[in-house]
Design a protein around this motif. Structure first.
Motif, mmCIF file in Angstrom:
data_model
loop_
_atom_site.group_PDB
_atom_site.id
_atom_site.type_symbol
_atom_site.label_atom_id
_atom_site.label_comp_id
_atom_site.label_asym_id
_atom_site.label_seq_id
_atom_site.Cartn_x
_atom_site.Cartn_y
_atom_site.Cartn_z
ATOM 1 N N THR A 1 35.377 -30.614 -37.927
ATOM 2 C CA THR A 1 35.863 -30.100 -39.203
ATOM 3 C C THR A 1 35.394 -30.948 -40.378
ATOM 4 N N ASN A 2 34.975 -32.182 -40.112
ATOM 5 C CA ASN A 2 34.495 -33.057 -41.176
ATOM 6 C C ASN A 2 33.128 -32.570 -41.651
ATOM 7 N N VAL A 3 33.079 -32.106 -42.912
ATOM 8 C CA VAL A 3 31.833 -31.530 -43.423
ATOM 9 C C VAL A 3 30.741 -32.578 -43.576
ATOM 10 N N GLU A 4 31.122 -33.852 -43.632
ATOM 11 C CA GLU A 4 30.135 -34.914 -43.789
ATOM 12 C C GLU A 4 29.515 -35.323 -42.451
ATOM 13 N N SER A 5 30.041 -34.831 -41.366
ATOM 14 C CA SER A 5 29.538 -35.225 -40.055
ATOM 15 C C SER A 5 28.141 -34.662 -39.818
ATOM 16 N N SER A 6 27.287 -35.446 -39.192
ATOM 17 C CA SER A 6 25.934 -35.005 -38.837
ATOM 18 C C SER A 6 25.628 -35.329 -37.374
ATOM 19 N N LEU A 7 26.668 -35.432 -36.558
ATOM 20 C CA LEU A 7 26.523 -35.799 -35.154
ATOM 21 C C LEU A 7 26.479 -34.555 -34.270
ATOM 22 N N ILE A 8 25.417 -34.436 -33.490
ATOM 23 C CA ILE A 8 25.307 -33.388 -32.479
ATOM 24 C C ILE A 8 25.637 -34.039 -31.136
ATOM 25 N N TRP A 9 26.809 -33.729 -30.615
ATOM 26 C CA TRP A 9 27.343 -34.411 -29.431
ATOM 27 C C TRP A 9 27.710 -33.355 -28.397
ATOM 28 N N PHE A 10 27.069 -33.392 -27.241
ATOM 29 C CA PHE A 10 27.342 -32.379 -26.230
ATOM 30 C C PHE A 10 27.181 -32.963 -24.824
ATOM 31 N N GLN A 11 27.647 -32.174 -23.861
ATOM 32 C CA GLN A 11 27.534 -32.529 -22.442
ATOM 33 C C GLN A 11 26.690 -31.462 -21.750
ATOM 34 N N GLY A 12 25.503 -31.831 -21.307
ATOM 35 C CA GLY A 12 24.625 -30.868 -20.664
ATOM 36 C C GLY A 12 25.151 -30.363 -19.336
ATOM 37 N N SER A 13 26.054 -31.115 -18.708
ATOM 38 C CA SER A 13 26.608 -30.713 -17.412
ATOM 39 C C SER A 13 27.855 -29.839 -17.560
ATOM 40 N N ASN A 14 28.316 -29.654 -18.780
ATOM 41 C CA ASN A 14 29.531 -28.886 -19.040
ATOM 42 C C ASN A 14 29.162 -27.636 -19.833
ATOM 43 N N LYS A 15 29.116 -26.487 -19.154
ATOM 44 C CA LYS A 15 28.670 -25.258 -19.813
ATOM 45 C C LYS A 15 29.590 -24.865 -20.963
ATOM 46 N N THR A 16 30.893 -25.024 -20.759
ATOM 47 C CA THR A 16 31.827 -24.687 -21.835
ATOM 48 C C THR A 16 31.535 -25.496 -23.084
ATOM 49 N N ASN A 17 31.140 -26.746 -22.893
ATOM 50 C CA ASN A 17 30.852 -27.626 -24.025
ATOM 51 C C ASN A 17 29.547 -27.251 -24.709
ATOM 52 N N TYR A 18 28.461 -27.147 -23.946
ATOM 53 C CA TYR A 18 27.176 -26.914 -24.619
ATOM 54 C C TYR A 18 27.029 -25.477 -25.122
ATOM 55 N N VAL B 1 17.041 -35.058 -50.257
ATOM 56 C CA VAL B 1 15.926 -34.171 -50.582
ATOM 57 C C VAL B 1 14.706 -34.606 -49.800
ATOM 58 N N GLY B 2 13.947 -33.621 -49.345
ATOM 59 C CA GLY B 2 12.696 -33.892 -48.641
ATOM 60 C C GLY B 2 12.867 -34.338 -47.207
ATOM 61 N N SER B 3 14.066 -34.743 -46.828
ATOM 62 C CA SER B 3 14.294 -35.231 -45.470
ATOM 63 C C SER B 3 15.735 -34.934 -45.059
ATOM 64 N N VAL B 4 15.992 -35.081 -43.759
ATOM 65 C CA VAL B 4 17.345 -34.845 -43.262
ATOM 66 C C VAL B 4 17.634 -35.853 -42.160
ATOM 67 N N HIS B 5 18.867 -36.307 -42.129
ATOM 68 C CA HIS B 5 19.300 -37.285 -41.129
ATOM 69 C C HIS B 5 20.388 -36.661 -40.262
ATOM 70 N N PHE B 6 20.326 -36.895 -38.956
ATOM 71 C CA PHE B 6 21.410 -36.505 -38.051
ATOM 72 C C PHE B 6 21.403 -37.423 -36.853
ATOM 73 N N GLU B 7 22.486 -37.389 -36.096
ATOM 74 C CA GLU B 7 22.602 -38.232 -34.889
ATOM 75 C C GLU B 7 22.700 -37.322 -33.674
ATOM 76 N N LEU B 8 22.205 -37.831 -32.560
ATOM 77 C CA LEU B 8 22.225 -37.108 -31.306
ATOM 78 C C LEU B 8 22.917 -37.973 -30.249
ATOM 79 N N LEU B 9 23.896 -37.399 -29.573
ATOM 80 C CA LEU B 9 24.612 -38.109 -28.507
ATOM 81 C C LEU B 9 24.802 -37.136 -27.348
ATOM 82 N N ILE B 10 24.266 -37.530 -26.187
ATOM 83 C CA ILE B 10 24.382 -36.707 -24.976
ATOM 84 C C ILE B 10 25.234 -37.463 -23.970
ATOM 85 N N ASP B 11 26.305 -36.844 -23.514
ATOM 86 C CA ASP B 11 27.182 -37.463 -22.506
ATOM 87 C C ASP B 11 26.702 -37.104 -21.110
#
Length: 338
Positions: free
Chosen positions: A122-139, A328-338
């Motif tokens: 719900t935090n609009v400032e968040s840029s974290l993509i966090w998922f579990q590839g082994s959990n279908k409900t999650n991904y 502008v011109g670029s974008v930042h985000f984080e990736l976390l895979i459990d």
């Protein structure tokens, strides 16, 4: 002896104005007495309807009709004046062409870079993509998030219908005045919904888009001998070795780990379409009906799990300046895979 004659008596008369005052005072006195005899409930009833003078809320029907007629005329004239002003105002505007463009607009001439899927928090400032590839409900939450954004690319009927003709463009066939370019989703390769955008294999696809600016035309890095020094080596080699001469009019895309550790943890990256950028035949953007922004799918093939990886992607053109603080011109985000 003559009888004495008495002087005639003078008649005492009250002035009519004085009589009126006395009468009014008398009426007011008796009305006050009558009012005092009424209960609170009776007073309220008489306020709503007084059968003696047939008044409603203290006013006679003729008084209410005069007031109603006045306000009807008053607000009618006011509404007509507002309608005329709005009509004149809208005659100066075009629904598809902004009045202030490029340097004269608030947006300016330096487009921002966006990414999808957007974080589910719900935090609009968040840029974290966090998922579990082994959990279908999650991904699947991330897959559905992407499909909500890409639906109009996969279902042509979802795109806005208009008078513009949709055509398959290429670097040798640019769109004409009343044409918009189609987008071939097959160019995204494995980054497709039937393969869950590879989230189930812990090799997620992230889609990048350049924000729309009306009338903006990229100034391409289309001279292989004049590429900027800060451009990543991978992109420089790609432009010089894998891109033909007529494909150089492209807004290039690069993604890297922000820090040396992030580069190591991120692993190999593949771009779709293979050209690794936004083709120039999609520009300038003219707000035509049916227009679809070009997208680049970036697949991270073997990111290290269990670690937050900081990623920065950039768009490359002479008139795109990179400013992380202004996004502008670029974008930042984080990736976390459990």
């Amino acid at each position: 002896m003559t009888p004495s004659t008495s002087a005639p008596r003078k008649k005492f008369s009250v002035p009519s104005s004085k009589q009126d005052e006395l009468l009014s005072a008398q009426v007011a006195y008796f009305m006050h007495l009558e009012e005092a005899k009424l209960s609170k409930k009776d007073k309220i009833k008489r306020f709503f309807w007084n059968p003696k003078d047939q008044s409603i809320f203290g006013r006679s029907p003729s008084s209410w009709s005069k007031i109603g007629l006045f306000y009807l005329i008053f607000y009618g004239i006011l509404a007509a004046l507002v309608a005329i002003c709005m009509w004149v105002f809208f005659q100066t505007l075009d629904p598809r062409i902004p009045k202030w463009r490029l340097e004269r607009s608030i947006i300016g001439t330096n487009p921002g870079l966006g990414f999808r899927p957007m974080p589910l928090e719900t935090n609009v400032e968040s840029s974290l993509i966090w998922f579990q590839g082994s959990n279908k409900t999650n991904y699947m939450k991330w897959v559905n998030n992407l499909m909500g954004f890409l639906e109009k690319y996969y279902v042509p009927g979802k795109a806005e219908k208009g008078t513009a003709t949709i055509k398959r463009c290429s670097f040798t066939q640019y769109p004409q005045e009343n044409e918009v370019c189609d987008f071939d989703v097959r160019l995204w390769g494995p980054c497709s919904p039937d393969k869950y955008f590879e989230y189930h294999r812990n090799a997620p696809c992230i889609f990048l888009k350049l924000n729309r600016i009306y009338g903006w035309v990229p100034e391409y890095f289309n001279d292989t001998n004049n590429l900027p020094k800060e451009m990543p080596k991978q992109l420089v080699d790609h432009i010089r070795l894998n891109v033909s001469q007529h494909e150089l009019n492209t807004v290039w895309i690069s993604c890297e780990g922000e820090n040396p550790a992030d580069v190591e943890y991120l692993g190999p990256i593949t771009y779709y379409p293979k050209i690794q950028g936004f083709p120039g035949y999609y520009y300038p953007y003219k707000n035509a009906e049916g227009y679809l922004s070009p997208l680049v799918a970036v697949q991270f093939l073997r990111p290290v799990a269990g670690i937050v990886i900081n990623i920065e992607c950039k768009a490359w053109a002479h008139n795109i300046k990179h400013k992380r603080t202004d996004k502008v011109g670029s974008v930042h985000f984080e990736l976390l895979i459990d």
